[in-house]
Enzyme design. Structure first.
Site, PDB file in Angstrom:
ATOM      1  N   HIS B 208       0.808  -1.204   0.000  1.00  0.00           N
ATOM      2  CA  HIS B 208       0.000   0.000   0.000  1.00  0.00           C
ATOM      3  C   HIS B 208       0.849   1.265   0.000  1.00  0.00           C
ATOM      4  O   HIS B 208       0.336   2.346  -0.254  1.00  0.00           O
ATOM      5  CB  HIS B 208      -0.982  -0.026   1.176  1.00  0.00           C
ATOM      6  N   SER B 212      -0.037  -1.135  -6.228  1.00  0.00           N
ATOM      7  CA  SER B 212       0.111  -2.298  -7.105  1.00  0.00           C
ATOM      8  C   SER B 212       0.848  -1.930  -8.381  1.00  0.00           C
ATOM      9  O   SER B 212       0.678  -0.835  -8.917  1.00  0.00           O
ATOM     10  CB  SER B 212      -1.274  -2.837  -7.480  1.00  0.00           C
ATOM     11  N   LYS B 235     -14.010  -8.663  -8.565  1.00  0.00           N
ATOM     12  CA  LYS B 235     -13.132  -9.415  -9.460  1.00  0.00           C
ATOM     13  C   LYS B 235     -12.402 -10.517  -8.691  1.00  0.00           C
ATOM     14  O   LYS B 235     -12.250 -11.646  -9.170  1.00  0.00           O
ATOM     15  CB  LYS B 235     -12.125  -8.466 -10.108  1.00  0.00           C
ATOM     16  N   ASP B 236     -11.965 -10.179  -7.468  1.00  0.00           N
ATOM     17  CA  ASP B 236     -11.295 -11.182  -6.642  1.00  0.00           C
ATOM     18  C   ASP B 236     -12.259 -12.304  -6.259  1.00  0.00           C
ATOM     19  O   ASP B 236     -11.880 -13.470  -6.218  1.00  0.00           O
ATOM     20  CB  ASP B 236     -10.719 -10.532  -5.373  1.00  0.00           C
ATOM     21  N   GLU B 279       7.072 -33.620  -1.631  1.00  0.00           N
ATOM     22  CA  GLU B 279       5.845 -33.110  -2.232  1.00  0.00           C
ATOM     23  C   GLU B 279       6.184 -32.374  -3.527  1.00  0.00           C
ATOM     24  O   GLU B 279       7.294 -31.860  -3.687  1.00  0.00           O
ATOM     25  CB  GLU B 279       5.171 -32.141  -1.264  1.00  0.00           C
TER      26      GLU B 279
END
Lengths: 170, 412, 212
Positions: B208, B212, B235-236, B279
């Protein structure tokens, strides 16, 4: 742009509301397995019913079995003890003996003193709780305080003459 | 009534201004693609793992004689225990999947570039924490893979200079992986997620501050930023829906596809399974470990292979923004690197043969080589691209950066 | 380009590694109560004297729908909550076979190939030229050919295969008793997610359409 948004607002509101309701229902449904996982698991529930074989208990003999982690007294009463129990209605918490047994020969009660939860001892006729001195007769009824109530009778039923299942009434 | 309460709080705590500044009104570039959804998804999976983990811990027993049984108790007896466990086990893979995509996006679009170095490094720290947490969690079922995985990985610390053997014993609290190891891994596996949450907050504060990045690589003018809510919340959420579908396929239909069969055998310190593999998310790094014929060298190479991403802001010397978008050579390099990771993954999965070791070694060289070549390639590419001509806004940006730098130079 | 070649090469290696392992027979496990009951019957007859299923209790069998009378006969005087422990102690078995027979509760998930492996293994016995019985899928096995695959005449092989199928079906259930419930729930969850995601997509489209 503003007008366009306004003209569509009804439909948009409905769509948003519908989506919120559907999403909220999903979140609520997701909580179900988490809450359910804290309930007793199937192996614990399996202990909710205990099968007891009564053979081998002599007349006048007592056997203590565990049911849901609590002691249950199974007393095979002699004819004299039955007669004595049927003759009285108990003390502070009167109840006829016939309401406390399925078969007069067998008394099945939860061995937890109704006062503070200690386990009473079998002494002579009846039980005495050593924590605070409460006494119970051979029907599990309280005859001396401070216990307020008779020993509790668990739900149980006879599956055969010599076998009972504790935890289910019929 | 509601506004009264909020007023009361606002006089004592910056609730409304915080929500407006950092959540609803947070200015977000409008051109973000779906590749920018994965940070939110990582946060979601973190919460999912913490919640399922807390509920699993109510039934799990960290004791070598009980833990395998307690997992079976969860799978068979606990109400929906199978669901909680599969959600948690698949959640671990989902976490790495989401994080790897998140990192790949950062690399592709050059989001690590100034001023976002700290954002990228806190992300690196999060990756390391996540790896440690996943590794310790994998011991808890106390199956054969759990045991031998923990044995091999703790043995890596034998590469420590002078105190190697002591460090390994200290880590395990025992001469082999044992009860003490299991108990401390459980304790730390429960602790680390909360450290991760703290580190995520630092990561978000850094985000922040610098805001972005976006596909163009150019910091957008204010008019091209839109408030986070409702545009990116929805959107998320839509992205979350798609993610949950993929996740549910694994949880409900093929949960055993990511659990090695050998982990359904209780740990046996006297017998190693024929084929032990980590894994899937550790496979490329495991392949690098195996490719180096020297023990210490292998451990160092593996460590460096994870840490090396942190140097990207300095390795990448191109001033052209937008990462691979305006840089065709870098784009080729990016895809080759992804392919190399896949090759390493395959090599890590299959038992070592002469052939696979050779392929692994070549792939390892390519892995490190691509990092080492970045400074040269990026510089040469920059010169070539400027000569060839770039979109005017990109050129303007490069010019303004040059200006800033020379201004600073004047002041000095 | 060099790297692309390498991917191809590694894929080739991958397939060749798989092909070198003995080809497993595939089996379609049954999920109905009848198969389960025949399976547990076969396991109690053929396997249970040496192998335990310590995560399965007699009550689990009753709950799964196996005839309670049969379960009572198997458990004798053991309580319903007792696990299916073998009649032979692990120490005795280790003495007899040189190795303790593994627990079967998770067998259908504990080997590469899962149920197919167990099925192939049970039917994988043969008599070698020297008269010694061997197994194609697990040569070092200490377990005798319990179903008689290597010795039975041709006309009984089909029956043996049926028994193996029932055993594997039961072991699959035992390794994951909630599998059917899980898949059923999975269909509901997927259907729900399709609806929810469609709605979210529509809202997203609507919200973003305001931006021009």
């Amino acid at each position: 742009m503003e007008n366009e948004a306004l003209s569509n607002s009804d439909r948009r509101d409905f769509l948003v509301k519908l989506t919120s309701v559907v999403g909220g229902a999903g979140v609520a449904a997701t909580c179900v397995p988490f809450v359910a996982s804290m309930n007793p698991s199937s192996d614990v529930l399996a202990k909710a019913e205990t099968e007891v074989d009564l053979t081998g208990i002599p007349p006048g003999g007592l056997r203590t079995v565990a049911w849901q982690g609590k002691p249950v007294f199974i007393l095979r009463r002699t004819p004299d003890e039955i007669k004595e129990a049927q003759a009285s209605n108990g003390g502070f918490d009167p109840q006829p003996d016939s309401q406390r047994v399925k078969n007069p020969e067998w008394l099945v009660v939860i061995g937890v003193c109704t006062h503070m939860g200690c386990v009473p001892n079998k002494e002579g006729p009846g039980w005495t709780c050593h924590c605070h001195g409460s006494q119970y007769d051979d029907s599990g009824r309280v005859t001396r305080g401070p216990a307020p109530k008779n020993l509790e009778v668990p739900p149980y039923h006879f599956v055969s003459e010599n076998k009972i299942v504790i935890g289910k009434a019929a | 009534m509601k506004s009264k309460i909020i007023n009361w709080i606002d006089q004592r705590f910056p609730l409304t201004s915080f929500v407006e500044h950092d959540l609803t009104g947070y200015p977000t570039p409008r051109n973000l693609s779906y590749w920018w959804n994965f940070g939110f998804l990582a946060g979601f999976v973190l919460v999912l793992q913490v919640v399922t983990g807390i509920f699993l811990a109510m039934h799990y027993k960290a004791d070598v004689s009980l833990s395998f049984d307690s997992i079976q108790h969860i799978m068979r007896d606990v109400n929906y225990g199978w669901l909680l466990r599969y959600m948690h086990a698949m959640g671990a893979s989902a976490f790495f999947f989401v994080i790897f995509v998140h990192m790949a996006r950062t690399l592709y679009y050059g989001s690590y570039r100034a001023p976002r170095e700290l954002l990228w490094w806190t992300g690196q720290g999060l990756l390391l924490l996540l790896m440690a947490t996943a590794f310790m969690g994998y011991l808890l079922p106390w199956g054969q893979m759990s045991f031998w995985g923990a044995t091999v990985i703790t043995n890596l610390f034998r590469a420590t200079p002078f105190f190697g053997d002591q460090v390994v014993i200290w880590l395990r609290g025992d001469f082999t992986v044992g009860d003490a190891t299991l108990s401390r891994f459980f304790s730390l596996h429960y602790l680390f997620p909360f450290i991760i949450i703290g580190a995520v907050i630092v990561h978000l504060v850094a985000l922040h501050t610098v805001k972005s990045s976006n596909p163009s690589g150019i910091d957008l003018a204010a008019k091209d930023n839109i408030p986070f809510h409702p545009y990116f919340t929805i959107k998320d959420l839509y992205g979350l829906g798609l993610f949950l579908m993929l996740y549910s396929v694994f949880v409900f239909f093929i949960p055993d596809s990511l659990i090695e069969p050998a982990n359904n055998i209780p740990a046996n310190p006297m017998m190693t399974p024929n084929h032990i593999v980590p894994e899937w998310y550790f496979l490329p790094f495991y392949a690098i470990l195996r490719s180096v014929p020297n023990m210490v060298g292998g451990v160092v190479a593996m460590g460096v292979s994870v840490i090396i991403f942190a140097f990207m802001p300095y390795l990448d010397r191109s001033r052209i923004p937008g990462g691979a978008r305006y840089r065709p050579i870098y784009r080729i390099q990016f895809y080759l690197f992804m392919a190399d990771m896949l090759v390493l993954g395959f090599v890590g999965y299959y038992p070592p043969t002469n052939q696979s070791i050779l392929i692994g070694q070549i792939a390892t060289l390519c892995y490190f080589g691509s990092f080492i070549l970045v400074p040269f390639i990026s510089k040469v590419e920059e010169r070539w691209l400027i000569k060839r001509g770039l979109p005017p806004e990109v050129m303007a940006l490069i010019e303004s950066e040059k200006h800033e730098k020379s201004n600073k130079g004047d002041k000095l | 380009m060099k790297k692309l070649m390498m991917i191809l090469a590694s894929c080739l290696i991958a397939t060749s590694v798989m092909a070198s392992e003995a080809e497993l027979k595939t089996v379609k496990v049954g999920h109905d109560v009848q198969t389960l009951e025949r399976g547990v019957d076969a396991v109690m007859t053929n396997c249970h004297s040496c192998h335990s299923l310590k995560y399965i209790t007699y009550r689990d069998l009753v709950v799964a729908g196996v005839d309670a009378k049969k379960v009572d006969a198997w458990r004798g005087d053991q309580p319903l909550s007792a696990p299916l422990l073998s009649q032979m102690s692990a120490a005795d078995a280790a003495q007899a076979f040189g190795i303790a027979p593994p627990d079967l509760s998770l067998m259908a998930k504990a080997r590469e190939g899962g149920a197919n492996y167990v099925y192939s293994y049970l039917l994988g016995y043969y008599t070698g030229p020297d008269g010694v019985t061997g197994n194609h899928y697990y040569p070092p096995t200490k377990m005798p050919d319990i179903l008689g695959v290597s010795t039975a005449p041709q006309d009984q092989q089909a029956k043996i295969q049926d028994t193996a199928h029932d055993i594997v079906s039961f072991l699959s259930w035992a390794s994951d008793p909630h599998a059917d419930e899980r898949i059923r729930l999975g269909y509901y969850v997927m259907a729900y997610l399709v609806v929810l995601t469609t709605l979210l997509y529509l809202v997203k489209k609507r919200v973003w359409s305001k931006l021009k």
